[in-house]
Design an enzyme around this catalytic site. Structure first.
Site, mmCIF file in Angstrom:
data_model
loop_
_atom_site.group_PDB
_atom_site.id
_atom_site.type_symbol
_atom_site.label_atom_id
_atom_site.label_comp_id
_atom_site.label_asym_id
_atom_site.label_seq_id
_atom_site.Cartn_x
_atom_site.Cartn_y
_atom_site.Cartn_z
ATOM 1 N N ASP A 162 -5.384 -4.446 4.104
ATOM 2 C CA ASP A 162 -5.395 -3.127 3.565
ATOM 3 C C ASP A 162 -6.454 -2.707 2.748
ATOM 4 O OD1 ASP A 162 -5.112 -4.412 0.992
ATOM 5 O OD2 ASP A 162 -3.101 -3.535 0.554
ATOM 6 N N ASN A 199 -7.691 8.037 -3.388
ATOM 7 C CA ASN A 199 -6.838 9.118 -3.278
ATOM 8 C C ASN A 199 -6.682 9.902 -4.465
ATOM 9 O OD1 ASN A 199 -5.870 9.331 -0.468
ATOM 10 N ND2 ASN A 199 -4.289 8.052 -0.837
ATOM 11 N N ASP A 257 -7.757 10.616 3.928
ATOM 12 C CA ASP A 257 -7.502 10.465 5.226
ATOM 13 C C ASP A 257 -8.684 10.444 6.061
ATOM 14 O OD1 ASP A 257 -4.751 11.045 4.623
ATOM 15 O OD2 ASP A 257 -4.911 13.095 5.114
ATOM 16 N N GLU A 291 -2.231 2.453 3.789
ATOM 17 C CA GLU A 291 -3.567 1.916 4.138
ATOM 18 C C GLU A 291 -3.485 0.297 4.397
ATOM 19 O OE1 GLU A 291 -2.432 0.799 -0.335
ATOM 20 O OE2 GLU A 291 -1.954 2.329 1.169
ATOM 21 N N HIS A 298 -6.497 13.493 -1.455
ATOM 22 C CA HIS A 298 -5.921 12.747 0.072
ATOM 23 C C HIS A 298 -6.744 13.290 1.240
ATOM 24 C CE1 HIS A 298 -2.319 11.263 -1.629
ATOM 25 N NE2 HIS A 298 -2.386 12.393 -2.648
#
Length: 314
Positions: A195, A203, A212, A238, A208
């Site tokens: 991760d 974020n 992304d 993630e 966000h």
């Protein structure tokens, strides 16, 4: 004698009535496919009068594709059956050009004729199957559209909408398959569970939308650094998992470290480095899906607890 003549006359009229009133066209051709007889209802079917056809070869009235197909496929097939003294009925479909230029599909049923064992020509019938062909074409189109739609639905069901890599559902299916291959063929495989470090902070700081973009960018980087036979899955958030089929633990660890280095050296355009933590493990005999994931998750947590941006094997 008169009684026999009356009988024959009535028989002739009966057959004449049948031929003139059935929907199919009845015809007779020489062995060179020249029409010598055609029933009058041909006009209703094609627009041609009987006289327009008598003395002409049947292929002259076919659309080019059907004419070529008839000459290259049907004629040799017919001749082969004749050479074998077969009187079997021969069926084939052709596209016939009507007098008004409109092309219709006809089903032709023909049978070789013999006179004292000498082949002299053909007798048969022609049926208009244009509507049937149109229906078949529409059905074929509909089936193809369904296949395309099913393919899209399959992708939607197995791919992660954001990153385009396989999703968690697909992982469970694929993991079960490679476990079966391991048990049946003794093919080793390993997994990498990773991760993104401090992703929540990223974020919160950059939004966000940027988060992304980073998820997609990292997915692309991983795909570029694994084999085509390996598979990348988004586990959630993630977190990602890679299945490396045919790889033992040491090879999998090298791949994991390669991916870690590629990502930490990449400039993501946000003014700070991004790193990942990874847990790597080779599948052990008789493990189920949950046991594999629990073991990898523990290795991943250990990598985080030891400072992140590192690979831990289990």
């Amino acid at each position: 004698m008169e009684e026999d003549m009356n009988f024959q006359y009535h028989q002739f009229n009966r057959y004449k009535y049948i031929i003139e009133n059935i929907k199919d066209v009845v015809w007779e051709m020489t062995k060179d496919f020249v029409f010598t007889f055609v029933s009058p209802n041909v006009k209703e079917m094609t627009g041609y009068d009987v006289g327009d056809l008598i003395g002409h070869k049947m292929p002259e009235f076919l659309a080019e594709e059907s004419r070529n197909q008839f000459i290259n496929q049907s004629m040799p097939r017919v001749q082969k059956r004749i050479d074998g003294d077969s009187e079997e009925i021969i069926l084939y479909d052709v596209q016939f050009v009507c007098k008004n230029g409109f092309v219709k599909w006809f089903e032709v049923s023909s049978k070789p004729m013999f006179e004292e064992e000498r082949f002299i020509g053909y007798i048969g019938t022609t049926r208009d199957i244009t509507e049937k062909k149109e229906y078949e074409s529409q059905l074929k189109t509909y089936i193809n559209e369904l296949k395309v739609m099913n393919g899209k639905l399959e992708k939607m069901a197995t791919l992660d909408a954001l990153t385009g890599v396989y999703n968690r559902r697909k992982f469970n299916d694929d993991l079960n398959l490679v476990i079966k291959d391991k048990e049946k063929y003794n093919i080793s495989f390993s997994l990498i569970f990773f991760d993104i470090d401090h992703f929540k902070t990223i974020n919160d700081r950059y939004g966000h939308k940027t988060g992304d973009l980073i998820l997609r960018h990292i997915s692309d980087l991983v795909l570029m650094n694994i084999r085509k036979t390996d598979r990348l899955f988004r586990w959630g958030g993630e977190e990602f998992i890679i299945i490396l089929n045919g790889s033992e633990l040491e090879d999998a660890r090298k791949v994991a470290d390669k991916i870690r280095n590629v990502i930490q050296k990449r400039d993501f355009g946000i003014g700070q480095k991004i790193t990942i933590s990874l847990g790597v493990g080779e599948y052990k005999p008789n493990e189920n899906t949950d046991q594999v994931i629990i073991r990898l998750d523990k290795a991943l947590l250990e990598a985080k607890s030891k400072g992140r941006n590192r690979v831990i094997s289990c």
